[in-house]
Design a protein around this motif. Structure first.
Motif, short mmCIF file in Angstrom:
data_model
loop_
_atom_site.label_atom_id
_atom_site.label_comp_id
_atom_site.label_asym_id
_atom_site.label_seq_id
_atom_site.Cartn_x
_atom_site.Cartn_y
_atom_site.Cartn_z
N PHE A 193 0.82 -1.21 0.00
CA PHE A 193 0.00 0.00 0.00
C PHE A 193 0.86 1.27 0.00
O PHE A 193 0.57 2.23 -0.71
CB PHE A 193 -0.93 0.01 1.21
CG PHE A 193 -2.07 -0.96 1.11
CD1 PHE A 193 -2.35 -1.62 -0.07
CD2 PHE A 193 -2.87 -1.22 2.21
CE1 PHE A 193 -3.41 -2.52 -0.16
CE2 PHE A 193 -3.93 -2.10 2.13
CZ PHE A 193 -4.19 -2.76 0.94
N LYS A 194 1.92 1.26 0.81
CA LYS A 194 2.74 2.47 0.92
C LYS A 194 3.46 2.79 -0.38
O LYS A 194 3.68 3.97 -0.71
CB LYS A 194 3.75 2.31 2.06
CG LYS A 194 3.15 2.55 3.43
CD LYS A 194 4.23 2.73 4.48
CE LYS A 194 3.63 3.22 5.79
NZ LYS A 194 4.66 3.48 6.81
N CYS A 195 3.83 1.77 -1.13
CA CYS A 195 4.47 2.04 -2.41
C CYS A 195 3.47 2.57 -3.43
O CYS A 195 3.81 3.41 -4.27
CB CYS A 195 5.16 0.78 -2.93
SG CYS A 195 6.75 0.48 -2.14
N ILE A 196 2.23 2.12 -3.36
CA ILE A 196 1.17 2.71 -4.18
C ILE A 196 1.00 4.18 -3.81
O ILE A 196 0.85 5.05 -4.67
CB ILE A 196 -0.14 1.93 -4.01
CG1 ILE A 196 -0.02 0.55 -4.63
CG2 ILE A 196 -1.31 2.70 -4.64
CD1 ILE A 196 -1.25 -0.32 -4.45
N VAL A 197 1.04 4.44 -2.50
CA VAL A 197 0.95 5.83 -2.02
C VAL A 197 2.09 6.66 -2.58
O VAL A 197 1.91 7.81 -3.00
CB VAL A 197 0.96 5.86 -0.48
CG1 VAL A 197 1.11 7.29 0.03
CG2 VAL A 197 -0.30 5.22 0.08
N GLY A 198 3.30 6.08 -2.60
CA GLY A 198 4.44 6.81 -3.11
C GLY A 198 4.29 7.18 -4.58
O GLY A 198 4.60 8.31 -4.98
N VAL A 199 3.78 6.23 -5.39
CA VAL A 199 3.59 6.52 -6.81
C VAL A 199 2.49 7.56 -7.01
O VAL A 199 2.67 8.56 -7.72
CB VAL A 199 3.25 5.23 -7.58
CG1 VAL A 199 2.92 5.55 -9.04
CG2 VAL A 199 4.40 4.25 -7.52
N ALA A 200 1.33 7.32 -6.39
CA ALA A 200 0.20 8.24 -6.56
C ALA A 200 0.50 9.61 -5.99
O ALA A 200 0.21 10.64 -6.62
CB ALA A 200 -1.05 7.65 -5.90
N GLY A 201 1.10 9.65 -4.81
CA GLY A 201 1.42 10.93 -4.19
C GLY A 201 2.46 11.71 -4.97
O GLY A 201 2.32 12.92 -5.18
N GLY A 202 3.52 11.03 -5.42
CA GLY A 202 4.55 11.72 -6.17
C GLY A 202 4.07 12.22 -7.52
O GLY A 202 4.38 13.34 -7.93
N ALA A 203 3.28 11.40 -8.23
CA ALA A 203 2.78 11.80 -9.55
C ALA A 203 1.79 12.96 -9.44
O ALA A 203 1.85 13.91 -10.23
CB ALA A 203 2.13 10.60 -10.24
N THR A 204 0.89 12.88 -8.48
CA THR A 204 -0.09 13.97 -8.35
C THR A 204 0.57 15.24 -7.83
O THR A 204 0.15 16.35 -8.18
CB THR A 204 -1.23 13.57 -7.41
OG1 THR A 204 -0.69 13.13 -6.14
CG2 THR A 204 -2.03 12.43 -8.00
N ARG A 205 1.60 15.10 -7.02
CA ARG A 205 2.34 16.28 -6.57
C ARG A 205 2.97 16.99 -7.77
O ARG A 205 2.97 18.22 -7.86
CB ARG A 205 3.41 15.89 -5.56
CG ARG A 205 4.18 17.08 -4.97
CD ARG A 205 5.24 16.58 -4.01
NE ARG A 205 4.65 15.92 -2.87
CZ ARG A 205 4.22 16.55 -1.77
NH1 ARG A 205 4.33 17.87 -1.67
NH2 ARG A 205 3.70 15.86 -0.77
N ALA A 206 3.50 16.20 -8.72
CA ALA A 206 4.07 16.80 -9.92
C ALA A 206 3.01 17.51 -10.75
O ALA A 206 3.24 18.61 -11.28
CB ALA A 206 4.75 15.72 -10.77
#
Length: 466
Positions: A193-206
Protein backbone atom coordinates in the motif's frame (compact mmCIF):
# COMPACT_ATOMS: atom_id res chain seq x y z
CA UNK A 1 14.26 37.89 -9.61
CA UNK A 2 14.98 41.03 -11.64
CA UNK A 3 14.31 44.30 -9.84
CA UNK A 4 12.13 46.82 -11.64
CA UNK A 5 12.99 50.51 -12.02
CA UNK A 6 10.34 53.16 -12.54
CA UNK A 7 11.41 56.67 -13.56
CA UNK A 8 8.25 58.16 -15.04
CA UNK A 9 6.12 57.85 -11.94
CA UNK A 10 8.20 60.42 -10.07
CA UNK A 11 7.70 63.43 -12.30
CA UNK A 12 5.37 64.80 -9.65
CA UNK A 13 8.15 66.09 -7.39
CA UNK A 14 6.01 67.30 -4.51
CA UNK A 15 4.48 63.92 -3.72
CA UNK A 16 7.75 62.10 -4.23
CA UNK A 17 9.66 64.50 -2.01
CA UNK A 18 7.13 64.11 0.77
CA UNK A 19 7.36 60.37 0.45
CA UNK A 20 11.12 60.20 0.89
CA UNK A 21 11.61 63.15 3.19
CA UNK A 22 14.09 64.94 0.93
CA UNK A 23 13.84 68.34 -0.70
CA UNK A 24 14.31 66.99 -4.22
CA UNK A 25 12.37 64.18 -5.91
CA UNK A 26 13.91 60.70 -6.21
CA UNK A 27 15.37 59.70 -9.55
CA UNK A 28 13.64 56.31 -9.63
CA UNK A 29 11.95 53.65 -7.59
CA UNK A 30 12.94 50.00 -7.49
CA UNK A 31 10.82 47.00 -6.49
CA UNK A 32 11.46 43.34 -5.84
CA UNK A 33 8.22 41.77 -6.97
CA UNK A 34 5.36 43.09 -4.90
CA UNK A 35 7.06 42.61 -1.55
CA UNK A 36 9.62 45.38 -1.38
CA UNK A 37 10.13 48.89 -2.79
CA UNK A 38 12.82 51.51 -2.39
CA UNK A 39 13.75 54.87 -3.90
CA UNK A 40 16.99 56.34 -5.15
CA UNK A 41 17.59 59.91 -3.95
CA UNK A 42 20.31 62.20 -5.39
CA UNK A 43 22.55 63.78 -2.77
CA UNK A 44 24.39 67.14 -3.07
CA UNK A 45 27.76 65.43 -3.51
CA UNK A 46 26.48 63.59 -6.61
CA UNK A 47 26.00 60.18 -5.03
CA UNK A 48 22.77 58.16 -4.85
CA UNK A 49 21.12 57.16 -1.62
CA UNK A 50 18.80 54.14 -1.42
CA UNK A 51 15.75 54.90 0.73
CA UNK A 52 13.31 52.07 1.60
CA UNK A 53 9.59 52.78 1.77
CA UNK A 54 9.44 52.18 5.53
CA UNK A 55 12.91 52.16 7.12
CA UNK A 56 11.50 51.24 10.53
CA UNK A 57 10.36 47.85 9.20
CA UNK A 58 13.70 46.76 7.80
CA UNK A 59 14.61 44.34 10.61
CA UNK A 60 11.23 42.65 10.45
CA UNK A 61 11.21 42.61 6.68
CA UNK A 62 14.70 41.22 6.55
CA UNK A 63 13.76 38.19 8.67
CA UNK A 64 10.55 37.70 6.73
CA UNK A 65 12.38 38.00 3.42
CA UNK A 66 14.96 35.43 4.49
CA UNK A 67 12.21 32.98 5.45
CA UNK A 68 10.33 33.58 2.19
CA UNK A 69 13.44 33.19 0.04
CA UNK A 70 14.25 29.86 1.72
CA UNK A 71 10.80 28.28 1.70
CA UNK A 72 8.78 30.03 -1.03
CA UNK A 73 9.37 30.16 -4.80
CA UNK A 74 11.23 33.15 -6.14
CA UNK A 75 8.82 35.90 -7.11
CA UNK A 76 6.06 34.74 -4.75
CA UNK A 77 3.14 35.45 -4.96
CA UNK A 78 3.16 36.50 -8.64
CA UNK A 79 5.14 33.43 -9.75
CA UNK A 80 2.58 30.89 -8.49
CA UNK A 81 -1.13 30.25 -8.85
CA UNK A 82 -3.60 32.11 -6.58
CA UNK A 83 -4.44 28.91 -4.68
CA UNK A 84 -0.79 28.23 -3.76
CA UNK A 85 -0.78 29.59 -0.20
CA UNK A 86 -4.03 27.94 0.92
CA UNK A 87 -2.91 24.60 -0.48
CA UNK A 88 0.55 24.78 1.08
CA UNK A 89 -0.80 25.68 4.53
CA UNK A 90 -3.05 22.63 4.64
CA UNK A 91 -0.39 20.47 3.01
CA UNK A 92 1.98 21.48 5.81
CA UNK A 93 -0.57 20.47 8.46
CA UNK A 94 -1.18 17.08 6.86
CA UNK A 95 2.56 16.44 6.50
CA UNK A 96 3.08 17.11 10.21
CA UNK A 97 0.25 14.76 11.18
CA UNK A 98 1.53 12.08 8.81
CA UNK A 99 5.02 12.40 10.30
CA UNK A 100 3.67 11.68 13.80
CA UNK A 101 1.58 8.66 12.76
CA UNK A 102 4.50 7.39 10.67
CA UNK A 103 6.71 7.43 13.75
CA UNK A 104 4.12 5.43 15.68
CA UNK A 105 4.01 2.88 12.86
CA UNK A 106 7.81 2.62 12.68
CA UNK A 107 7.99 1.91 16.41
CA UNK A 108 5.35 -0.80 16.07
CA UNK A 109 7.11 -2.47 13.13
CA UNK A 110 10.49 -2.43 14.89
CA UNK A 111 8.88 -3.97 17.93
CA UNK A 112 7.20 -6.57 15.74
CA UNK A 113 10.43 -7.66 14.03
CA UNK A 114 12.02 -8.24 17.44
CA UNK A 115 13.89 -5.09 18.44
CA UNK A 116 14.36 -5.39 22.21
CA UNK A 117 13.34 -9.07 22.21
CA UNK A 118 16.20 -11.38 23.18
CA UNK A 119 14.48 -14.42 21.63
CA UNK A 120 14.30 -12.94 18.13
CA UNK A 121 17.03 -13.43 15.52
CA UNK A 122 18.61 -10.97 13.14
CA UNK A 123 17.97 -13.34 10.22
CA UNK A 124 14.21 -13.48 10.88
CA UNK A 125 13.97 -9.71 11.15
CA UNK A 126 16.01 -9.28 7.94
CA UNK A 127 13.80 -11.71 6.00
CA UNK A 128 10.67 -9.88 7.17
CA UNK A 129 12.11 -6.53 6.10
CA UNK A 130 13.20 -7.87 2.70
CA UNK A 131 9.76 -9.36 2.03
CA UNK A 132 8.15 -6.06 3.06
CA UNK A 133 10.35 -4.02 0.71
CA UNK A 134 10.07 -6.52 -2.15
CA UNK A 135 6.29 -6.58 -1.99
CA UNK A 136 6.26 -2.79 -2.02
CA UNK A 137 8.47 -2.65 -5.11
CA UNK A 138 6.13 -5.01 -6.92
CA UNK A 139 3.16 -2.82 -5.95
CA UNK A 140 4.94 0.27 -7.26
CA UNK A 141 5.45 -1.29 -10.68
CA UNK A 142 1.93 -2.72 -10.98
CA UNK A 143 0.20 0.49 -9.91
CA UNK A 144 2.27 2.68 -12.23
CA UNK A 145 1.44 0.32 -15.11
CA UNK A 146 -2.29 0.18 -14.45
CA UNK A 147 -3.04 3.77 -13.37
CA UNK A 148 -0.09 5.92 -14.40
CA UNK A 149 -1.91 7.54 -17.34
CA UNK A 150 -4.90 8.46 -15.16
CA UNK A 151 -3.08 10.35 -12.41
CA UNK A 152 -2.79 13.61 -14.34
CA UNK A 153 -6.50 13.68 -15.18
CA UNK A 154 -7.78 13.39 -11.62
CA UNK A 155 -4.85 14.66 -9.59
CA UNK A 156 -6.98 15.91 -6.68
CA UNK A 157 -8.90 12.64 -6.38
CA UNK A 158 -5.79 10.46 -6.54
CA UNK A 159 -3.99 12.71 -4.06
CA UNK A 160 -6.78 12.24 -1.52
CA UNK A 161 -6.91 8.50 -2.29
CA UNK A 162 -3.16 8.21 -1.66
CA UNK A 163 -3.42 9.86 1.75
CA UNK A 164 -6.36 7.69 2.81
CA UNK A 165 -4.47 4.57 1.72
CA UNK A 166 -1.40 5.80 3.62
CA UNK A 167 -3.43 6.04 6.83
CA UNK A 168 -4.75 2.50 6.25
CA UNK A 169 -1.18 1.23 5.79
CA UNK A 170 -0.02 2.96 8.97
CA UNK A 171 -2.94 1.46 10.92
CA UNK A 172 -1.97 -2.01 9.69
CA UNK A 173 1.60 -1.51 10.88
CA UNK A 174 0.46 -0.30 14.30
CA UNK A 175 -1.84 -3.30 14.71
CA UNK A 176 0.59 -5.86 13.26
CA UNK A 177 2.42 -6.68 16.56
CA UNK A 178 -0.93 -7.73 18.05
CA UNK A 179 -1.10 -10.57 15.48
CA UNK A 180 2.35 -12.24 15.60
CA UNK A 181 1.25 -15.21 13.48
CA UNK A 182 0.31 -12.88 10.60
CA UNK A 183 2.86 -10.17 11.26
CA UNK A 184 4.91 -10.70 8.08
CA UNK A 185 1.81 -10.85 5.88
CA UNK A 186 0.39 -7.67 7.41
CA UNK A 187 3.58 -5.64 7.01
CA UNK A 188 3.99 -6.89 3.43
CA UNK A 189 0.48 -5.71 2.54
CA UNK A 190 1.23 -2.44 4.30
CA UNK A 191 4.42 -2.06 2.28
CA UNK A 192 2.46 -2.77 -0.89
CA UNK A 193 0.00 0.00 0.00
CA UNK A 194 2.74 2.47 0.92
CA UNK A 195 4.47 2.04 -2.41
CA UNK A 196 1.17 2.71 -4.18
CA UNK A 197 0.95 5.83 -2.02
CA UNK A 198 4.44 6.81 -3.11
CA UNK A 199 3.59 6.52 -6.81
CA UNK A 200 0.20 8.24 -6.56
CA UNK A 201 1.42 10.93 -4.19
CA UNK A 202 4.55 11.72 -6.17
CA UNK A 203 2.78 11.80 -9.55
CA UNK A 204 -0.09 13.97 -8.35
CA UNK A 205 2.34 16.28 -6.57
CA UNK A 206 4.07 16.80 -9.92
CA UNK A 207 0.71 17.53 -11.60
CA UNK A 208 -0.22 20.06 -8.91
CA UNK A 209 3.23 21.65 -9.09
CA UNK A 210 2.79 22.12 -12.84
CA UNK A 211 -0.53 23.85 -12.12
CA UNK A 212 1.00 26.11 -9.47
CA UNK A 213 4.09 27.16 -11.46
CA UNK A 214 3.17 30.23 -13.50
CA UNK A 215 6.57 31.42 -14.75
CA UNK A 216 8.07 28.22 -16.11
CA UNK A 217 9.43 27.73 -12.58
CA UNK A 218 8.23 24.22 -11.92
CA UNK A 219 11.64 23.13 -10.60
CA UNK A 220 11.77 26.03 -8.13
CA UNK A 221 8.21 25.41 -6.90
CA UNK A 222 8.97 21.71 -6.49
CA UNK A 223 12.26 22.37 -4.68
CA UNK A 224 10.67 24.83 -2.25
CA UNK A 225 7.84 22.38 -1.62
CA UNK A 226 10.48 19.83 -0.68
CA UNK A 227 12.09 22.35 1.69
CA UNK A 228 8.75 23.01 3.36
CA UNK A 229 8.10 19.30 3.79
CA UNK A 230 11.58 18.73 5.19
CA UNK A 231 11.05 21.49 7.78
CA UNK A 232 7.70 20.01 8.76
CA UNK A 233 9.13 16.50 9.03
CA UNK A 234 11.92 17.88 11.23
CA UNK A 235 9.30 19.42 13.51
CA UNK A 236 7.46 16.09 13.53
CA UNK A 237 10.62 14.25 14.50
CA UNK A 238 11.25 16.64 17.39
CA UNK A 239 7.70 16.08 18.66
CA UNK A 240 8.16 12.34 18.23
CA UNK A 241 11.19 12.42 20.56
CA UNK A 242 8.84 13.47 23.35
CA UNK A 243 6.00 11.13 22.34
CA UNK A 244 7.90 7.86 21.89
CA UNK A 245 8.81 7.40 25.60
CA UNK A 246 5.16 7.98 26.46
CA UNK A 247 3.72 5.44 24.03
CA UNK A 248 6.46 2.79 24.19
CA UNK A 249 4.46 0.52 26.51
CA UNK A 250 1.04 2.16 26.27
CA UNK A 251 -1.10 0.73 23.45
CA UNK A 252 -4.16 2.78 24.40
CA UNK A 253 -2.23 6.04 24.10
CA UNK A 254 -0.73 4.85 20.80
CA UNK A 255 -4.19 4.18 19.36
CA UNK A 256 -5.54 7.47 20.69
CA UNK A 257 -2.70 9.48 19.16
CA UNK A 258 -3.09 7.62 15.87
CA UNK A 259 -6.82 8.40 15.80
CA UNK A 260 -6.26 12.07 16.66
CA UNK A 261 -3.53 12.72 14.10
CA UNK A 262 -5.25 10.63 11.41
CA UNK A 263 -8.39 12.74 11.72
CA UNK A 264 -6.23 15.86 11.46
CA UNK A 265 -4.35 14.35 8.51
CA UNK A 266 -7.49 13.50 6.54
CA UNK A 267 -9.16 16.83 7.25
CA UNK A 268 -6.06 18.78 6.23
CA UNK A 269 -5.76 16.75 3.04
CA UNK A 270 -9.39 17.38 2.16
CA UNK A 271 -8.95 21.11 2.70
CA UNK A 272 -5.70 21.09 0.69
CA UNK A 273 -7.14 19.43 -2.43
CA UNK A 274 -10.36 21.44 -2.12
CA UNK A 275 -8.28 24.63 -2.15
CA UNK A 276 -6.80 23.74 -5.55
CA UNK A 277 -8.46 25.64 -8.40
CA UNK A 278 -7.39 24.16 -11.74
CA UNK A 279 -8.17 25.87 -15.05
CA UNK A 280 -7.69 22.79 -17.22
CA UNK A 281 -10.72 20.61 -17.97
CA UNK A 282 -10.93 17.03 -16.81
CA UNK A 283 -14.06 14.92 -17.20
CA UNK A 284 -15.52 15.89 -13.82
CA UNK A 285 -15.04 19.63 -14.32
CA UNK A 286 -16.30 19.52 -17.92
CA UNK A 287 -19.38 17.65 -16.72
CA UNK A 288 -20.14 20.36 -14.15
CA UNK A 289 -19.53 23.19 -16.59
CA UNK A 290 -21.56 21.71 -19.45
CA UNK A 291 -24.56 20.90 -17.27
CA UNK A 292 -24.54 24.44 -15.92
CA UNK A 293 -24.33 25.79 -19.47
CA UNK A 294 -27.29 23.72 -20.68
CA UNK A 295 -29.36 24.71 -17.64
CA UNK A 296 -28.56 28.43 -17.47
CA UNK A 297 -26.88 29.34 -20.74
CA UNK A 298 -23.70 30.53 -19.01
CA UNK A 299 -20.32 28.91 -18.44
CA UNK A 300 -19.12 29.04 -14.81
CA UNK A 301 -15.46 29.88 -14.23
CA UNK A 302 -12.86 27.68 -12.49
CA UNK A 303 -13.50 29.37 -9.12
CA UNK A 304 -17.16 28.26 -9.23
CA UNK A 305 -16.70 24.79 -10.70
CA UNK A 306 -13.70 23.51 -8.71
CA UNK A 307 -15.40 23.59 -5.27
CA UNK A 308 -18.16 21.34 -6.68
CA UNK A 309 -15.80 18.79 -8.19
CA UNK A 310 -16.20 15.36 -6.54
CA UNK A 311 -13.08 14.21 -4.72
CA UNK A 312 -13.85 10.49 -4.49
CA UNK A 313 -12.75 8.27 -7.34
CA UNK A 314 -15.42 6.58 -9.41
CA UNK A 315 -18.20 9.04 -8.56
CA UNK A 316 -18.29 11.11 -11.74
CA UNK A 317 -19.91 9.17 -14.57
CA UNK A 318 -23.18 7.30 -15.06
CA UNK A 319 -21.90 6.20 -18.47
CA UNK A 320 -18.40 4.86 -19.03
CA UNK A 321 -16.53 7.04 -21.51
CA UNK A 322 -13.68 5.71 -23.64
CA UNK A 323 -11.87 8.51 -25.48
CA UNK A 324 -9.56 7.42 -28.25
CA UNK A 325 -11.02 3.91 -28.55
CA UNK A 326 -9.61 1.54 -31.21
CA UNK A 327 -11.95 1.25 -34.22
CA UNK A 328 -11.76 -2.55 -34.47
CA UNK A 329 -13.51 -2.94 -31.08
CA UNK A 330 -16.53 -0.93 -32.26
CA UNK A 331 -17.11 -1.61 -35.94
CA UNK A 332 -17.38 -5.02 -37.53
CA UNK A 333 -18.98 -4.13 -40.87
CA UNK A 334 -18.54 -1.58 -43.63
CA UNK A 335 -22.21 -0.58 -43.31
CA UNK A 336 -21.80 0.45 -39.65
CA UNK A 337 -18.68 2.44 -40.47
CA UNK A 338 -20.45 4.23 -43.34
CA UNK A 339 -23.42 5.09 -41.10
CA UNK A 340 -21.06 6.52 -38.49
CA UNK A 341 -19.47 8.74 -41.14
CA UNK A 342 -22.72 10.02 -42.63
CA UNK A 343 -23.38 13.65 -41.78
CA UNK A 344 -20.31 13.80 -39.53
CA UNK A 345 -18.19 16.94 -39.86
CA UNK A 346 -16.13 16.55 -36.69
CA UNK A 347 -12.77 14.95 -36.08
CA UNK A 348 -14.28 12.11 -34.07
CA UNK A 349 -16.87 9.32 -34.32
CA UNK A 350 -19.14 8.47 -31.40
CA UNK A 351 -20.46 4.97 -30.69
CA UNK A 352 -23.04 4.32 -27.98
CA UNK A 353 -23.73 0.96 -26.32
CA UNK A 354 -26.67 1.40 -23.95
CA UNK A 355 -26.66 -2.23 -22.84
CA UNK A 356 -23.04 -2.00 -21.68
CA UNK A 357 -23.41 1.59 -20.48
CA UNK A 358 -20.46 2.79 -22.56
CA UNK A 359 -19.81 5.68 -24.91
CA UNK A 360 -16.78 5.13 -27.14
CA UNK A 361 -15.15 7.88 -29.17
CA UNK A 362 -12.88 7.24 -32.13
CA UNK A 363 -10.56 10.22 -32.68
CA UNK A 364 -9.25 11.36 -36.04
CA UNK A 365 -5.55 11.58 -36.69
CA UNK A 366 -5.79 15.38 -36.79
CA UNK A 367 -7.98 15.76 -33.68
CA UNK A 368 -6.72 18.49 -31.34
CA UNK A 369 -7.59 19.52 -27.82
CA UNK A 370 -10.78 21.35 -28.85
CA UNK A 371 -11.93 18.26 -30.80
CA UNK A 372 -11.41 16.10 -27.71
CA UNK A 373 -13.38 18.60 -25.59
CA UNK A 374 -16.17 18.54 -28.17
CA UNK A 375 -16.23 14.73 -28.25
CA UNK A 376 -16.38 14.54 -24.47
CA UNK A 377 -19.16 17.16 -24.47
CA UNK A 378 -21.09 15.01 -26.97
CA UNK A 379 -20.86 12.03 -24.62
CA UNK A 380 -21.89 14.18 -21.66
CA UNK A 381 -24.98 15.46 -23.48
CA UNK A 382 -25.92 11.85 -24.15
CA UNK A 383 -25.54 11.11 -20.44
CA UNK A 384 -27.72 14.11 -19.59
CA UNK A 385 -30.45 12.95 -21.99
CA UNK A 386 -30.48 9.47 -20.46
CA UNK A 387 -30.29 10.36 -16.77
CA UNK A 388 -31.28 14.00 -16.23
CA UNK A 389 -34.37 16.17 -16.60
CA UNK A 390 -33.80 18.63 -19.45
CA UNK A 391 -37.20 20.33 -19.30
CA UNK A 392 -35.72 23.44 -17.65
CA UNK A 393 -32.77 23.79 -20.03
CA UNK A 394 -32.53 27.21 -21.65
CA UNK A 395 -30.12 26.02 -24.37
CA UNK A 396 -31.94 24.10 -27.14
CA UNK A 397 -34.54 22.97 -24.61
CA UNK A 398 -37.10 21.79 -27.19
CA UNK A 399 -34.52 19.85 -29.19
CA UNK A 400 -33.13 18.23 -26.04
CA UNK A 401 -36.62 17.16 -24.93
CA UNK A 402 -37.37 15.64 -28.34
CA UNK A 403 -34.10 13.71 -28.37
CA UNK A 404 -34.63 12.54 -24.78
CA UNK A 405 -38.09 11.25 -25.63
CA UNK A 406 -36.81 9.28 -28.62
CA UNK A 407 -33.95 7.77 -26.64
CA UNK A 408 -36.27 6.68 -23.85
CA UNK A 409 -38.78 5.04 -26.23
CA UNK A 410 -36.34 2.28 -27.18
CA UNK A 411 -32.99 2.88 -25.46
CA UNK A 412 -31.40 -0.38 -26.64
CA UNK A 413 -32.00 0.29 -30.32
CA UNK A 414 -28.97 1.53 -32.22
CA UNK A 415 -30.63 4.47 -33.95
CA UNK A 416 -28.07 6.19 -36.15
CA UNK A 417 -30.60 8.91 -37.04
CA UNK A 418 -30.91 9.95 -33.39
CA UNK A 419 -27.13 10.02 -32.98
CA UNK A 420 -26.82 12.09 -36.14
CA UNK A 421 -29.38 14.61 -34.86
CA UNK A 422 -27.50 14.79 -31.59
CA UNK A 423 -24.35 15.60 -33.56
CA UNK A 424 -26.20 18.43 -35.35
CA UNK A 425 -27.43 19.75 -32.00
CA UNK A 426 -23.89 19.78 -30.62
CA UNK A 427 -22.63 21.54 -33.76
CA UNK A 428 -25.10 24.35 -33.03
CA UNK A 429 -24.31 24.87 -29.37
CA UNK A 430 -20.60 24.03 -29.16
CA UNK A 431 -19.23 27.30 -30.65
CA UNK A 432 -21.05 29.32 -27.97
CA UNK A 433 -19.95 26.85 -25.30
CA UNK A 434 -16.30 27.04 -26.43
CA UNK A 435 -16.43 30.84 -26.43
CA UNK A 436 -17.89 30.73 -22.93
CA UNK A 437 -15.11 28.44 -21.74
CA UNK A 438 -12.43 30.81 -22.98
CA UNK A 439 -14.19 33.89 -21.56
CA UNK A 440 -14.65 32.23 -18.17
CA UNK A 441 -10.92 31.51 -17.86
CA UNK A 442 -10.74 27.83 -18.82
CA UNK A 443 -7.74 26.54 -20.77
CA UNK A 444 -8.81 24.85 -24.02
CA UNK A 445 -5.54 24.40 -25.91
CA UNK A 446 -4.77 21.45 -23.65
CA UNK A 447 -6.92 19.24 -21.46
CA UNK A 448 -6.90 16.46 -18.87
CA UNK A 449 -9.74 14.40 -20.34
CA UNK A 450 -7.64 11.23 -20.47
CA UNK A 451 -7.88 10.20 -24.11
CA UNK A 452 -6.13 7.03 -25.27
CA UNK A 453 -3.56 7.13 -28.06
CA UNK A 454 -5.57 5.36 -30.80
CA UNK A 455 -6.16 7.62 -33.83
CA UNK A 456 -7.85 6.89 -37.17
CA UNK A 457 -7.49 8.59 -40.55
CA UNK A 458 -10.74 8.11 -42.47
CA UNK A 459 -10.01 10.71 -45.17
CA UNK A 460 -8.59 10.22 -48.64
CA UNK A 461 -7.33 13.25 -50.57
CA UNK A 462 -9.14 15.52 -48.15
CA UNK A 463 -12.49 13.72 -48.59
CA UNK A 464 -14.20 11.14 -46.45
CA UNK A 465 -14.11 7.71 -48.01
CA UNK A 466 -17.61 6.24 -47.97
Amino acid sequence: MTAHLNLSSFKSSGAASAMTGFGTPPLCTESYGSRRAQHYQPLPDGTLRCVPDRPEDQAYRSLRDVFMSVFLPQGYPESVSPDYLAYQIWDTVQAFASSITGTLATQAVLKGVGVGDETSTVAAATVTWILKDGTGMLGRILFAWSKGNKLDCDAKQWRLFADILNDVAILMEILAPAFPACFTLIVCISGFFKCIVGVAGGATRAALTMHQARRDNMADVSAKDGSQETLVNLAGLLCSLFLIPLVADNLHLTYALYALFTILHLYANYRAVRAVCMETLNQARLRLVLRHFLRWGKVPGPALANPKEPLLLGSQWQLKLILGAPLHTLVSSTADFQKALEGNSSNYLLFFNQAAGTVSVVLHQEAGSVDVIKACSHALILEVLLHQDVAASVVEGKSLLDLQRRLQEDPYKKDWTTLSEMQQLLDRIFPAFLTGLTSAGWITDRNLLGSEEWRVDWTMDGKKSL
